[in-house]
Scaffold this motif. Structure first.
Motif, mmCIF file in Angstrom:
data_model
loop_
_atom_site.group_PDB
_atom_site.id
_atom_site.type_symbol
_atom_site.label_atom_id
_atom_site.label_comp_id
_atom_site.label_asym_id
_atom_site.label_seq_id
_atom_site.Cartn_x
_atom_site.Cartn_y
_atom_site.Cartn_z
ATOM 1 N N ALA A 226 -5.277 51.459 30.946
ATOM 2 C CA ALA A 226 -6.467 51.257 30.140
ATOM 3 C C ALA A 226 -6.684 49.702 29.841
ATOM 4 N N TYR A 227 -5.787 49.093 29.913
ATOM 5 C CA TYR A 227 -5.977 47.636 29.770
ATOM 6 C C TYR A 227 -6.469 46.736 31.232
ATOM 7 N N ALA A 228 -6.189 47.625 31.927
ATOM 8 C CA ALA A 228 -6.633 47.059 33.650
ATOM 9 C C ALA A 228 -8.295 47.290 33.569
ATOM 10 N N THR A 229 -8.638 48.528 33.137
ATOM 11 C CA THR A 229 -9.884 49.100 32.932
ATOM 12 C C THR A 229 -10.838 48.107 32.414
ATOM 13 N N PHE A 230 -10.332 47.985 31.096
ATOM 14 C CA PHE A 230 -11.093 46.722 30.459
ATOM 15 C C PHE A 230 -11.192 45.465 31.011
ATOM 16 N N GLN A 231 -10.068 44.989 31.738
ATOM 17 C CA GLN A 231 -9.981 43.565 32.385
ATOM 18 C C GLN A 231 -11.052 43.734 33.717
ATOM 19 N N ALA A 232 -10.898 44.697 34.247
ATOM 20 C CA ALA A 232 -11.955 44.878 35.380
ATOM 21 C C ALA A 232 -13.249 44.903 35.076
ATOM 22 N N ARG A 233 -13.642 45.756 34.125
ATOM 23 C CA ARG A 233 -15.036 45.703 33.579
ATOM 24 C C ARG A 233 -15.535 44.353 33.060
ATOM 25 N N HIS A 234 -14.646 43.783 32.600
ATOM 26 C CA HIS A 234 -15.185 42.635 32.051
ATOM 27 C C HIS A 234 -14.783 41.316 32.867
ATOM 28 N N GLY A 272 -9.189 50.948 42.896
ATOM 29 C CA GLY A 272 -10.444 50.638 42.314
ATOM 30 C C GLY A 272 -10.746 48.971 41.979
ATOM 31 N N VAL A 273 -9.670 48.338 41.641
ATOM 32 C CA VAL A 273 -9.759 46.872 41.531
ATOM 33 C C VAL A 273 -10.192 46.166 43.001
ATOM 34 N N LEU A 274 -9.612 46.584 43.901
ATOM 35 C CA LEU A 274 -9.761 46.218 45.338
ATOM 36 C C LEU A 274 -11.044 46.201 45.481
ATOM 37 N N ARG A 275 -11.671 47.554 45.262
ATOM 38 C CA ARG A 275 -13.063 47.757 45.509
ATOM 39 C C ARG A 275 -13.785 46.587 44.978
ATOM 40 N N ARG A 276 -13.485 46.373 43.737
ATOM 41 C CA ARG A 276 -14.254 45.262 42.825
ATOM 42 C C ARG A 276 -14.217 44.011 43.509
ATOM 43 N N GLN A 277 -13.370 43.797 44.153
ATOM 44 C CA GLN A 277 -12.930 42.453 44.764
ATOM 45 C C GLN A 277 -13.586 42.500 46.078
ATOM 46 N N GLY A 278 -14.333 43.398 46.508
ATOM 47 C CA GLY A 278 -14.900 43.541 47.833
ATOM 48 C C GLY A 278 -13.882 43.881 49.014
ATOM 49 N N ARG A 279 -13.125 44.164 48.728
ATOM 50 C CA ARG A 279 -11.872 44.472 49.483
ATOM 51 C C ARG A 279 -11.757 46.043 49.915
ATOM 52 N N ASP A 280 -12.892 46.510 50.331
ATOM 53 C CA ASP A 280 -13.422 48.075 50.326
ATOM 54 C C ASP A 280 -12.348 48.797 51.434
#
Length: 477
Positions: A226-234, A272-280
């Motif tokens: 849950a905390y990771a989701t917040f961090q990624a979104r922000h 999902g975090v890797l996707r946000r970092q462009g590492r698809d």
């Protein structure tokens, strides 16, 4: 009116109360027979014996049955029970079932209405039974009953069934302050997580972050994710990666079963975090790894499997691999149709609609979105309904029909405000601004864009801010 299906009571107890378990079942059967024809409320009693065989820790399957129940009845007499294993250090399966019920009680979206604990008189109860009762008495955390004999159990349970009938049609979340025998703050961590998530939705990003961070410190994989989701979104992708790794380490260290839905969700969250970092490409590999942790024959794992298939499809779509993306979305849709979950089917149709937009087939995309809107019409507002309206507005924009997109974007805005979804509200305002700009109404577009910018700023949503600032820049030119 309350659903005519029986309300489910999960019966939790150690092995020394076999006679009392029979009394509970007989009392419920008698109550149903007496009330038949006078009330549409009835009850059914379930327990560990309703759980099918599973390769996972058996207690996890039992906990999933509790999550589908409306009430928990917990009986203690002399015995505490045997240790179930697992991450929280519960020293008996009955203790884990009690705390699982209390966790469900605090979640607004779960069916759990009440948890009832009965201590049956015995000359020499286990010290942990005594300690639990003393803690409940000292903290005034929740009501419990002292039971003298089977006649007393029947009378007091009947009174409880009567009181439950009055609240059967509504759910009021309750947060209970109670420590398990391990001393780990299970309930406090869960309550902090729920509070943090709600604060974020209400636009109180900083307060929400503090609650989620504390929950991650006290809690386990659920709170860390849950905390990771917040961090990624922000925008804190490095921090989000670390939080997902914390959750993964929990499973790789053997603290919990690796082949489980929660472990799969941990690996999928990191993907999902890797996707946000462009590492698809890396993300696709991690999603595929997550799927290997799920038993395809385990019905309770199907929701997680479908969500991961959705994410995998989106990752393929991001790198332009539309056919693999389509296969993942269609596999998810087929599984959801098999289980007959209309809302989940709608999620798959939204994903396919977005794929059709990317593929240029706007007519099919509009058909999928309209189908979702029709399916959900008349149901309580949820974010998926708002997402379908947003998608329809975006399709109309692509079809050079911005005026037709405005009503959809406005409905999405209204729905998101009803469910207090600030992120959804910000997105709806942004799409509404796009529609007004394309229709030649720059002043209306600027008003909606600035409202969206204000919301994204309050939430600390950097990605959303950049999108709106780009639109405002276009307006300026």
């Amino acid at each position: 009116m309350v659903d005519a299906l029986p309300l489910r009571i999960f019966l939790a107890s150690p092995g020394d109360v076999e006679e009392e378990r029979k009394v509970v079942r007989a009392t419920v059967d008698e109550y149903n027979a007496r009330r038949k024809g006078d009330s549409n409320v009835s009850y059914e009693v379930v327990g560990w014996d309703r759980v099918r065989g599973t390769a996972r820790r058996s207690q996890e399957a039992i906990n999933e049955l509790i999550s589908e129940s409306h009430f928990v009845v917990t009986l203690f007499k002399s015995s505490w029970g045997s240790e179930p294993g697992g991450p929280w250090g519960y020293t008996s399966g009955t203790e884990e079932e009690l705390f699982t019920g209390l966790l469900e009680l605090g979640q607004a979206e779960q069916p759990m209405r009440d948890v009832w604990v009965a201590f049956i008189d015995h000359p020499s109860p286990d010290g942990r039974v005594v300690a639990l009762r003393q803690q409940m008495s000292r903290r005034h955390s929740m009501m419990y009953e002292s039971i003298a004999d089977n006649r007393d159990l029947k009378q007091k349970l009947t009174e409880r069934l009567e009181s439950w009938e009055a609240v059967a049609g509504s759910k009021v979340p309750r947060h209970v302050d109670l420590l398990p025998s391990s001393g780990k703050e299970v309930l406090r961590a869960a309550n902090l997580r729920l509070r943090g998530e709600k604060l974020v939705v209400l636009g109180q990003a900083e307060a929400g972050r503090e609650a989620l961070k504390e929950a991650a410190v006290l809690g386990g994989p659920v709170e860390q994710l849950a905390y990771a989701t917040f961090q990624a979104r922000h925008g804190d992708l490095s921090g989000a990666y670390d939080s997902t790794q914390q959750a993964i380490d929990h499973f790789s260290s053997g603290a919990s079963h690796l082949y489980s839905p929660l472990a799969a969700e941990a690996f999928a969250a990191q993907a999902g975090v890797l996707r946000r970092q462009g590492r698809d490409v890396d993300a696709i590999g991690r999603f595929e790894q997550a799927l290997t942790l799920l038993d395809e024959n385990d019905a309770t794992a199907q929701n997680v499997r479908c969500r991961i298939l959705d994410e995998l499809g989106l990752a393929f779509q991001k790198i332009g691999e539309l056919e693999p993306a389509r296969r993942k979305f269609e596999a998810s849709l087929a599984a959801r149709r098999e289980f007959g979950h209309a809302v989940d089917v709608s999620q798959s149709l939204i994903n396919l609609a977005r794929l059709e937009v990317a593929d240029g087939d706007l007519g099919t995309a509009a058909g999928h979105a309209e189908g979702v809107i029709g399916t959900l019409r008349g149901t309580p507002p949820i974010s998926l309904h708002a997402n379908a309206e947003v998608l329809m507005a975006q399709v109309r924009l692509r079809q050079d029909r911005p005026d037709d997109g405005v009503p959809h974007a406005e409905r999405a805005l209204s729905l998101n405000r009803q469910i207090a979804n600030k992120l959804g509200e910000a997105i709806s305002l942004f799409v509404l601004a796009q529609c007004h700009l394309a229709a030649g109404r720059p002043s209306e577009a600027e008003e909606r864009a600035r409202a969206s910018l204000e919301l994204n700023t309050a939430m600390g949503n950097e990605e959303g801010k950049k999108r709106v600032e780009g639109l405002l820049s276009d307006l300026g030119r």
